[in-house]
Design a protein around this motif. Structure first.
Motif, PDB file in Angstrom:
ATOM      1  N   ILE A  45       0.820  -1.289  -0.071  1.00  0.00           N
ATOM      2  CA  ILE A  45      -0.098  -0.022   0.175  1.00  0.00           C
ATOM      3  C   ILE A  45       0.750   1.281   0.053  1.00  0.00           C
ATOM      4  O   ILE A  45       1.780   1.435   0.667  1.00  0.00           O
ATOM      5  N   VAL A  46       0.479   2.064  -0.874  1.00  0.00           N
ATOM      6  CA  VAL A  46       0.921   3.559  -0.667  1.00  0.00           C
ATOM      7  C   VAL A  46      -0.367   4.538  -0.562  1.00  0.00           C
ATOM      8  O   VAL A  46      -1.160   4.262  -1.498  1.00  0.00           O
ATOM      9  N   TRP A  47      -0.386   5.485   0.171  1.00  0.00           N
ATOM     10  CA  TRP A  47      -1.497   6.436   0.393  1.00  0.00           C
ATOM     11  C   TRP A  47      -1.349   7.598  -0.304  1.00  0.00           C
ATOM     12  O   TRP A  47      -0.143   8.281  -0.500  1.00  0.00           O
ATOM     13  N   ILE A  48      -2.234   8.102  -1.002  1.00  0.00           N
ATOM     14  CA  ILE A  48      -2.133   9.507  -1.657  1.00  0.00           C
ATOM     15  C   ILE A  48      -3.287  10.193  -1.011  1.00  0.00           C
ATOM     16  O   ILE A  48      -4.171   9.832  -0.571  1.00  0.00           O
ATOM     17  N   ASN A  49      -3.108  11.620  -0.869  1.00  0.00           N
ATOM     18  CA  ASN A  49      -3.998  12.468  -0.166  1.00  0.00           C
ATOM     19  C   ASN A  49      -4.320  13.582  -1.108  1.00  0.00           C
ATOM     20  O   ASN A  49      -3.582  13.887  -1.836  1.00  0.00           O
ATOM     21  N   SER A  50      -5.606  14.212  -0.698  1.00  0.00           N
ATOM     22  CA  SER A  50      -6.218  15.082  -1.680  1.00  0.00           C
ATOM     23  C   SER A  50      -5.373  16.577  -1.632  1.00  0.00           C
ATOM     24  O   SER A  50      -5.576  17.080  -2.380  1.00  0.00           O
ATOM     25  N   GLU A  51      -4.598  16.730  -0.399  1.00  0.00           N
ATOM     26  CA  GLU A  51      -3.848  17.865  -0.272  1.00  0.00           C
ATOM     27  C   GLU A  51      -2.481  18.104  -1.222  1.00  0.00           C
ATOM     28  O   GLU A  51      -2.074  19.055  -1.395  1.00  0.00           O
ATOM     29  N   SER A  52      -1.865  16.866  -1.435  1.00  0.00           N
ATOM     30  CA  SER A  52      -0.660  17.053  -1.882  1.00  0.00           C
ATOM     31  C   SER A  52      -0.518  16.402  -3.285  1.00  0.00           C
ATOM     32  O   SER A  52      -1.267  15.780  -3.754  1.00  0.00           O
ATOM     33  N   ASP A  53       0.463  16.591  -3.881  1.00  0.00           N
ATOM     34  CA  ASP A  53       1.033  16.228  -5.000  1.00  0.00           C
ATOM     35  C   ASP A  53       1.806  14.897  -4.804  1.00  0.00           C
ATOM     36  O   ASP A  53       3.019  14.877  -4.528  1.00  0.00           O
TER      37      ASP A  53
END
Ligand code: ZN
Length: 218
Positions: A45-53
């Motif tokens: 798993i790698v998490w992505i979030n709405s705030e960053s690139d």
């Protein structure tokens, strides 16, 4: 409003293959009569979030071949499920988001040809991209959840849970008859048609209603 991405530790990620007839056909596969299941380990798993690139790192192409994207609607369980009813499955959904089931497609084809398991093509570090969890209340029921993947501003995958061969509640109940699901487990519910190769520099945008996540391919 989003929940913290790591609010609940993920035990296992259960993936569903060929849950959209159009995607099964684009890869030349038969439409299954029961859900095709495989897993990814939490280490992928790698998490992505709405705030960053966010960044997506592919396995080295020269050594492993091409990595394909598969955008999928993802569910996290807030309760254990074992041989569950549809109603129990419905009540066990704790979070919803989008994810990318990254796949080493060349390698997967070789493994399929030899009748071997797919782990080498599906379980590498970074193979399970998950966005922030959204609260379930926003989704009412899961019969018509639309989502999209854009690459370099071009629409590549246009998904809708209405087109699933095995709808969400039925799917969760069915999986729990094959093996127990535990609170924290994630289900990737299958990809619609339009899968393809990730190229270095691609700019990905996942959209679920008013929520958007962006990532750049390394
Ligand atoms: Zn998939």
């Amino acid at each position: 409003m989003t929940l913290s991405a790591k609010s609940q530790a993920v035990g296992k990620v259960v993936c569903v293959g060929r849950n959209y007839a159009a995607h099964a056909r684009e890869l030349g596969n038969e439409v299954p009569s029961s859900p095709l299941l495989f897993m990814k380990p939490a280490s992928s798993i790698v998490w992505i979030n709405s705030e960053s690139d966010n960044k997506i790192v592919r396995p080295e192409v020269a050594r492993y071949g091409d990595t394909h994207y598969e955008a999928e609607l993802c569910i996290q369980l807030s309760a254990d499920l074992s041989a569950a009813t549809i109603q129990q499955a419905k009540q066990a959904i704790g979070g919803v988001t989008l994810g990318l089931d990254l796949t080493l497609r060349d390698l997967q084809s070789q493994l399929k040809d030899k009748g071997q398991p797919w782990e080498r093509a599906k379980c590498f570090d970074g193979a399970c991209v998950l966005a922030d969890w959204l609260e379930v209340q926003a989704f009412d029921d899961f019969t018509q959840v639309a989502y999209q993947l854009y690459i370099n501003d071009e629409l590549k995958q246009d998904g809708d849970s209405a087109l699933m061969l095995f709808p969400i509640y039925e799917l969760l109940a069915e999986i729990s008859h094959a093996f127990s699901l535990q609170a924290g487990d994630v289900i990737m519910t299958g990809t619609p048609s339009g899968v393809g190769i990730l190229q270095a520099g691609d700019k990905l945008k996942l959209v679920l209603g008013t929520h958007k996540w962006q990532a750049r391919v390394q």
